[in-house]
Design a protein around this motif. Structure first.
Motif, PDB file in Angstrom:
ATOM      1  N   GLY A 216      12.655 -27.418 -36.283  1.00  0.00           N
ATOM      2  CA  GLY A 216      12.314 -28.433 -36.569  1.00  0.00           C
ATOM      3  C   GLY A 216      12.268 -29.322 -37.548  1.00  0.00           C
ATOM      4  O   GLY A 216      13.385 -29.169 -38.586  1.00  0.00           O
ATOM      5  N   ASN A 217      12.213 -31.168 -37.599  1.00  0.00           N
ATOM      6  CA  ASN A 217      12.641 -31.676 -38.435  1.00  0.00           C
ATOM      7  C   ASN A 217      11.789 -31.200 -39.726  1.00  0.00           C
ATOM      8  O   ASN A 217      12.508 -31.941 -41.402  1.00  0.00           O
ATOM      9  CB  ASN A 217      11.912 -32.837 -37.952  1.00  0.00           C
ATOM     10  N   GLN A 218      10.536 -30.785 -39.778  1.00  0.00           N
ATOM     11  CA  GLN A 218       9.928 -30.373 -41.224  1.00  0.00           C
ATOM     12  C   GLN A 218      11.129 -29.556 -41.941  1.00  0.00           C
ATOM     13  O   GLN A 218      11.183 -29.636 -43.216  1.00  0.00           O
ATOM     14  CB  GLN A 218       8.920 -30.110 -41.240  1.00  0.00           C
ATOM     15  N   LYS A 219      10.870 -28.512 -41.057  1.00  0.00           N
ATOM     16  CA  LYS A 219      12.243 -27.302 -41.949  1.00  0.00           C
ATOM     17  C   LYS A 219      13.119 -27.617 -42.180  1.00  0.00           C
ATOM     18  O   LYS A 219      13.803 -27.534 -43.528  1.00  0.00           O
ATOM     19  CB  LYS A 219      11.621 -26.000 -40.869  1.00  0.00           C
ATOM     20  N   GLY A 220      13.739 -28.663 -41.118  1.00  0.00           N
ATOM     21  CA  GLY A 220      15.492 -28.844 -41.499  1.00  0.00           C
ATOM     22  C   GLY A 220      15.441 -30.389 -42.264  1.00  0.00           C
ATOM     23  O   GLY A 220      16.235 -29.713 -43.944  1.00  0.00           O
ATOM     24  N   ALA A 221      13.959 -31.175 -42.977  1.00  0.00           N
ATOM     25  CA  ALA A 221      13.892 -31.833 -44.042  1.00  0.00           C
ATOM     26  C   ALA A 221      13.941 -30.969 -45.364  1.00  0.00           C
ATOM     27  O   ALA A 221      14.624 -31.300 -46.218  1.00  0.00           O
ATOM     28  CB  ALA A 221      12.792 -32.496 -44.272  1.00  0.00           C
ATOM     29  N   ILE A 222      13.073 -29.781 -45.619  1.00  0.00           N
ATOM     30  CA  ILE A 222      13.261 -28.954 -46.792  1.00  0.00           C
ATOM     31  C   ILE A 222      14.408 -28.547 -47.240  1.00  0.00           C
ATOM     32  O   ILE A 222      14.622 -28.327 -48.096  1.00  0.00           O
ATOM     33  CB  ILE A 222      11.660 -27.668 -46.254  1.00  0.00           C
TER      34      ILE A 222
END
Length: 606
Positions: free
Chosen positions: A224-230
């Motif tokens: 997911g985008n959120q975890k990837g951004a982290i």
């Protein structure tokens, strides 16, 4: 002469099937990078120092704080680098205002009641809130009592440390016996690395990370985008912390454009499947169009180029391994007046690499050319080349140009790209020359053969009239030719560039001094031995690429054998003739080159 031919480079092609993880694809605006734009305005004289510094920190921390996705700042660390560099030059009023923003933030971190999560390695403290404007998402699927978001940050920190410090060997930013602090806040940008004011015990920096990444650009992380951004943010900011240990973010190695390239590189090294950097090399995550600031769009722009030029550094990681960058930083550590580019020039010829920077610079740009729709059928180039954008070319020619191609001067560490699609009338061997009047030039060719092979030729030269590349491949045997004209000089531009293409009937005029000892005219020599029994050797010279016919006749003019009937590049050749099946007597050998005919006699005695 520095000359190489490489047919293929064996690499693993990473097929990013995760591009469809969210069920649909859509266009997306590329986030602007206002902090770097402000710094560029200062460098160009459009902003004075106080205005440039204040504008950056007001955007980050005050009423003008970045809000829209189109203005999301990738990393705020360049603002702190700018402050570090110019702190002693700012007016008292400007410095007071900037410090008010920073000091307002410091007590907030120290004195407010915050939750603390210790990462599994025990090396990182993640400080977070569960209420208020800085609150993190509260989902806790594993029932640990700690929000999943916080645990993801801890995992990313441990993984980034393991890759960057333990595996690659970069300098450890965490002194023994201490933990490194990471704060989660509602910032409106991905993250930042900040240095502590004054003398501190323990780590000299800490990291701030966005508290939820809602509304941020997409990435390709399968989780997911959120975890990837982290993941991308933590890997990026930890590298800034490592940089600080080496140079306190001071130029030349602390130049924000170099520092951001270096930190963005670590996103790909640590988390290959996240690809947040696609948002900066293309006009959107799934686009094939290059971002106008990227090396794909502007190869004629000098490196470095922050996030947009990250593939320039990815090339060196994929071609030579990440240990190359470790060696670069170790060299900088011994001499902090050295830039990243200067250190790279010095470490490349070391044992185990044995290659000059100039050659790698040309190959770097050839890899960029061979991306997107120009990805060959073999494994030449970047591992993810098919997902990179199409590079812009200065000119795409249909048919081999009959006239010389003049181009503008070439800035330091920049390139021009050209493309040639041969016509049915183009024959003979491919040969190219670049004339120039000063400094360095690198010439690179990519020949896309009809058999599916991508063949690379590279030649470089300094302070000479011409760099010339002959090949042994015919125009009719390729579907496309890519040409890179590069200036690998770190300091000076190259002027008066003239590109010449050779083909059958129109050879290149060779002025490259590396070919001075080669033939200057067509010549055929007496065979040796003569008389012979039963084998003799026929020697001839070619001053340029040409179609050659070498035939043997008897004294009555009947053809006995054809020894050569093909295009040959310039040089001296020796062909063997076996007369075992022939009777003793006088025979003739005939050399034909571009309508010129040479005939010599030879005698067979048995």
């Amino acid at each position: 002469m520095n000359y190489r031919r490489i047919s293929t480079k064996t690499v693993l092609l990473v097929v990013l099937s995760v591009f469809g993880w969210n069920g649909f694809l859509y266009a997306q605006s590329v986030p602007k990078q206002p902090i770097l734009q402000i710094q560029q305005e200062f460098e160009s004289g459009k902003l004075d120092l106080d205005s440039a510094a204040l504008k950056q920190f007001r955007l980050l921390y005050k009423e003008e704080k970045l809000l829209s996705q189109k203005e999301i700042q990738k990393c705020a660390t360049p603002a702190h680098m700018f402050l570090k560099k110019h702190e002693g030059e700012l007016s008292p009023a400007a410095l007071t205002e900037i410090n008010s923003y920073l000091q307002e933030d410091e007590p907030k971190k120290r004195n407010q009641m915050r939750e603390i999560y210790i990462s599994e390695s025990g090396l990182f403290e993640v400080h977070y809130e569960i209420t208020g404007s800085d609150a993190v998402p509260l989902e806790d699927e594993n029932g640990s009592g700690v929000p999943d978001y916080v645990e993801w940050v801890g995992e990313a920190a441990d993984s980034s440390y393991r890759h960057e410090v333990i595996n690659i060997g970069f300098t450890d930013p965490i002194p023994a016996g201490y933990r490194y602090e990471i704060y989660l806040e509602n910032m409106g940008f991905y993250g930042e690395t900040r240095s502590y004011a004054g003398t501190v015990l323990g780590p000299e920096t800490y990291i701030n990370v966005e508290n939820d990444f809602v509304g941020f650009p997409q990435n390709t992380d399968p989780e997911g985008n959120q975890k990837g951004a982290i993941k991308a943010t933590v890997a990026h900011e930890l590298k800034h912390a490592i940089q600080y240990i080496h140079n306190k973010w001071l130029a030349p190695s602390g130049n924000p454009s170099w520092s951001e390239m270096d930190a963005t590189l670590m996103e790909e090294v640590v988390y290959d499947d996240v690809n947040d950097y696609y948002n900066y090399i293309k006009t959107g995550l799934y686009s094939s169009v290059p971002n106008s600031f990227s090396v794909f769009a502007e190869p004629q722009k000098s490196a470095p180029g922050a996030y947009y030029f990250v593939t320039w550094m990815i090339y060196y990681s994929e071609a030579f391994g990440n240990e190359l960058w470790r060696d670069v930083w170790e060299l900088i550590d011994t001499d902090n007046s050295m830039g990243i580019d200067e250190a790279l020039v010095m470490v490349l010829p070391e044992p185990g690499r044995d290659i000059a920077f100039e050659t790698t610079f040309v190959q770097n740009h050839l890899w960029h050319f061979a991306s997107g729709s120009r990805s060959g059928e073999d494994d030449y180039g970047f591992e993810e080349k098919e997902f990179y954008p199409n590079a812009n070319v200065e000119h795409a020619f249909t048919g081999v140009p009959a006239e010389e191609v003049r181009m503008n001067s070439l800035e330091k560490m920049a390139s021009h790209y050209f493309e040639v699609t041969p016509s049915a009338d183009d024959n003979g061997l491919v040969e190219i020359a670049i004339d120039f009047d000063s400094t360095n030039v690198g010439l690179g060719l990519l020949l896309y053969t009809n058999s599916g092979e991508t063949v690379e030729y590279i030649a470089t030269g300094e302070d000479k009239a011409q760099v010339y590349i002959p090949t042994d491949i015919k125009w009719q045997d390729i579907s496309r030719l890519g040409v890179v004209v590069a200036n690998p000089d770190l300091n000076m531009r190259t002027d008066s560039l003239i590109l010449n293409f050779g083909k059958k009937g129109s050879p290149v005029t060779i002025r490259d001094p590396d070919y001075a000892d080669l033939p200057d005219r067509i010549a055929v020599y007496p065979n040796f031995p003569n008389p012979f029994n039963p084998v003799t050797t026929i020697r001839f010279d070619l001053p340029h690429s040409a179609f050659v016919e070498l035939e043997v006749y008897d004294i009555n003019g009947r053809k006995i054998q054809t020894l050569v009937s093909e295009s040959r590049r310039l040089g001296t050749y020796e062909e063997s003739f076996d007369g075992s099946a022939l009777a003793s007597g006088v025979y003739l050998y005939r050399l034909s080159v571009h309508g010129e005919v040479f005939i010599e006699k030879m005698t067979l005695i048995k």
